[in-house]
Motif scaffolding. Structure first.
Motif, PDB file in Angstrom:
ATOM      1  N   THR A  79      11.012  -4.945   7.603  1.00  0.00           N
ATOM      2  CA  THR A  79      10.385  -3.878   8.390  1.00  0.00           C
ATOM      3  C   THR A  79      11.339  -3.403   9.477  1.00  0.00           C
ATOM      4  O   THR A  79      11.431  -2.209   9.724  1.00  0.00           O
ATOM      5  CB  THR A  79       9.055  -4.343   9.006  1.00  0.00           C
ATOM      6  N   TRP A  81      14.634  -3.342   9.376  1.00  0.00           N
ATOM      7  CA  TRP A  81      15.645  -2.495   8.758  1.00  0.00           C
ATOM      8  C   TRP A  81      15.051  -1.129   8.440  1.00  0.00           C
ATOM      9  O   TRP A  81      15.587  -0.088   8.814  1.00  0.00           O
ATOM     10  CB  TRP A  81      16.182  -3.147   7.478  1.00  0.00           C
ATOM     11  N   ILE A  82      13.932  -1.155   7.741  1.00  0.00           N
ATOM     12  CA  ILE A  82      13.315   0.103   7.315  1.00  0.00           C
ATOM     13  C   ILE A  82      12.985   0.984   8.503  1.00  0.00           C
ATOM     14  O   ILE A  82      13.358   2.154   8.552  1.00  0.00           O
ATOM     15  CB  ILE A  82      12.034  -0.179   6.510  1.00  0.00           C
ATOM     16  N   GLU A  83      12.303   0.384   9.482  1.00  0.00           N
ATOM     17  CA  GLU A  83      11.840   1.191  10.615  1.00  0.00           C
ATOM     18  C   GLU A  83      13.008   1.824  11.352  1.00  0.00           C
ATOM     19  O   GLU A  83      12.933   2.973  11.769  1.00  0.00           O
ATOM     20  CB  GLU A  83      11.013   0.328  11.566  1.00  0.00           C
ATOM     21  N   TYR A  85      15.865   2.896  10.219  1.00  0.00           N
ATOM     22  CA  TYR A  85      16.430   4.076   9.578  1.00  0.00           C
ATOM     23  C   TYR A  85      15.379   5.154   9.379  1.00  0.00           C
ATOM     24  O   TYR A  85      15.699   6.340   9.328  1.00  0.00           O
ATOM     25  CB  TYR A  85      17.137   3.682   8.290  1.00  0.00           C
TER      26      TYR A  85
ATOM     27  N   VAL B  20      22.536   4.614   2.581  1.00  0.00           N
ATOM     28  CA  VAL B  20      21.276   5.143   3.119  1.00  0.00           C
ATOM     29  C   VAL B  20      21.376   5.246   4.638  1.00  0.00           C
ATOM     30  O   VAL B  20      21.009   6.269   5.232  1.00  0.00           O
ATOM     31  CB  VAL B  20      20.095   4.237   2.730  1.00  0.00           C
ATOM     32  N   ALA B  21      21.904   4.201   5.254  1.00  0.00           N
ATOM     33  CA  ALA B  21      22.040   4.205   6.713  1.00  0.00           C
ATOM     34  C   ALA B  21      22.860   5.403   7.163  1.00  0.00           C
ATOM     35  O   ALA B  21      22.482   6.118   8.089  1.00  0.00           O
ATOM     36  CB  ALA B  21      22.697   2.910   7.172  1.00  0.00           C
ATOM     37  N   THR B  24      21.156   8.800   7.087  1.00  0.00           N
ATOM     38  CA  THR B  24      20.196   9.152   8.138  1.00  0.00           C
ATOM     39  C   THR B  24      20.898   9.975   9.209  1.00  0.00           C
ATOM     40  O   THR B  24      20.241  10.675   9.979  1.00  0.00           O
ATOM     41  CB  THR B  24      19.589   7.901   8.808  1.00  0.00           C
ATOM     42  N   LEU B  70      18.940  12.461   2.113  1.00  0.00           N
ATOM     43  CA  LEU B  70      18.002  11.334   2.161  1.00  0.00           C
ATOM     44  C   LEU B  70      16.556  11.815   2.182  1.00  0.00           C
ATOM     45  O   LEU B  70      16.210  12.726   2.926  1.00  0.00           O
ATOM     46  CB  LEU B  70      18.287  10.490   3.408  1.00  0.00           C
ATOM     47  N   PHE B  75      10.358   5.656   2.103  1.00  0.00           N
ATOM     48  CA  PHE B  75      10.232   4.447   2.911  1.00  0.00           C
ATOM     49  C   PHE B  75       8.768   4.049   3.063  1.00  0.00           C
ATOM     50  O   PHE B  75       8.432   2.867   3.108  1.00  0.00           O
ATOM     51  CB  PHE B  75      10.834   4.665   4.300  1.00  0.00           C
ATOM     52  N   MET B  78       7.289   1.482   0.706  1.00  0.00           N
ATOM     53  CA  MET B  78       7.592   0.097   1.027  1.00  0.00           C
ATOM     54  C   MET B  78       6.810  -0.379   2.234  1.00  0.00           C
ATOM     55  O   MET B  78       6.188  -1.435   2.192  1.00  0.00           O
ATOM     56  CB  MET B  78       9.080  -0.039   1.334  1.00  0.00           C
ATOM     57  N   THR B  79       6.875   0.386   3.304  1.00  0.00           N
ATOM     58  CA  THR B  79       6.187  -0.077   4.512  1.00  0.00           C
ATOM     59  C   THR B  79       4.709  -0.306   4.231  1.00  0.00           C
ATOM     60  O   THR B  79       4.149  -1.291   4.710  1.00  0.00           O
ATOM     61  CB  THR B  79       6.357   0.936   5.667  1.00  0.00           C
ATOM     62  N   ILE B  82       4.483  -3.649   2.346  1.00  0.00           N
ATOM     63  CA  ILE B  82       4.801  -4.764   3.233  1.00  0.00           C
ATOM     64  C   ILE B  82       3.690  -4.980   4.249  1.00  0.00           C
ATOM     65  O   ILE B  82       3.175  -6.087   4.411  1.00  0.00           O
ATOM     66  CB  ILE B  82       6.124  -4.504   3.967  1.00  0.00           C
ATOM     67  N   GLN B  86       1.563  -8.242   4.993  1.00  0.00           N
ATOM     68  CA  GLN B  86       1.827  -8.830   6.294  1.00  0.00           C
ATOM     69  C   GLN B  86       0.499  -9.012   7.028  1.00  0.00           C
ATOM     70  O   GLN B  86       0.203 -10.085   7.545  1.00  0.00           O
ATOM     71  CB  GLN B  86       2.717  -7.872   7.080  1.00  0.00           C
TER      72      GLN B  86
END
Lengths: 116, 116
Positions: A79, A81-83, A85, B20-21, B24, B70, B75, B78-79, B82, B86
């Motif tokens: 989370t 890492w994702i958040e 970017y 990816v980074a 952004t 991008l 994203f 995934m979030t 997760i 979580q």
DNA sequence: TCGGTAATCAACCGGATGGTTGAATAGAAT
DNA sequence: ATTCTATTCAACCATCCGGTTGATTACCGA
């Protein structure tokens, strides 16, 4: 391999994702975990080794069962890492918007520069 | 393969995560993206195909350059996954805590049972 | 039209991955 | 002591993955 890569790789497999999902409900033994899937117990054991390698689960030896326990803290790695970017990409959009606004604002009143 | 698996698999590779980074910050052409890495342009092209397959980037044909863009919305897939588990794992801890509290509370005031 | 440049396609290679079956280990139960 | 049960280890197999090099496509500029 770094842990983040291992976590992503571990969750790239649907069976493993499902196991993780089920482990949020309760700890489970290897054979309990294996029951719903149409693969050998050995295959499930391998999946668990991958999840363990990623730090997503721990296995505590308890008699001949080895109950599998989810370590949810590792989710934070992802989370974060994702958040990061996600936020960065958002900010970029905002910058772009500002830029467009600025350009628009600059040649609408004056009509000096030609940006057609 | 479902998209979620593809996204996780795509981000399991450090080079792809780095791309990816960098995306952004700004869109980039294939050769621009390839520059920092010690691999052939073809390898980078393959990485991009993986990212594209996962829906993480789009490539728009523009003259002979194909700027890579991008798509940060992915994203969210995934979030969401997760965060769901979580949350669920957290709730499970809370249930466990309540259970322990309850057991504790039941024999602490009375001191009837002995749980030294 | 003839290079030059950006990118992809194609074939190949070694190593990882997900699956199998069969043997080995280890604790429980009889 | 023997057997049953839970799990792992080991070897094998097909496929996938990340990388390579060489050829091809496609556009731009001289």
């Amino acid at each position: 391999m770094d842990q983040l890569s291992q976590v992503f790789a571990a969750l790239a497999d649907p069976t493993r994702r499902d196991m993780v999902a089920r482990l949020t409900e309760a700890d489970a033994s290897v054979s309990e975990l294996a029951a719903p899937y149409d693969v050998s117990i050995q295959a499930v054991s391998k999946h668990l080794k991958v999840l363990e390698g990623a730090g997503l689960v721990t296995r505590t030896k308890e008699a001949q069962r080895r109950p599998v326990h989810l370590e949810a803290e590792v989710f934070d790695l992802m989370t974060k890492w994702i958040e990061r970017y996600q936020r960065q990409a958002e900010q970029r959009y905002q910058r772009l918007d500002r830029l467009l606004d600025e350009l628009n604002g600059r040649d609408q009143p004056t009509t000096k520069g030609n940006a057609s």
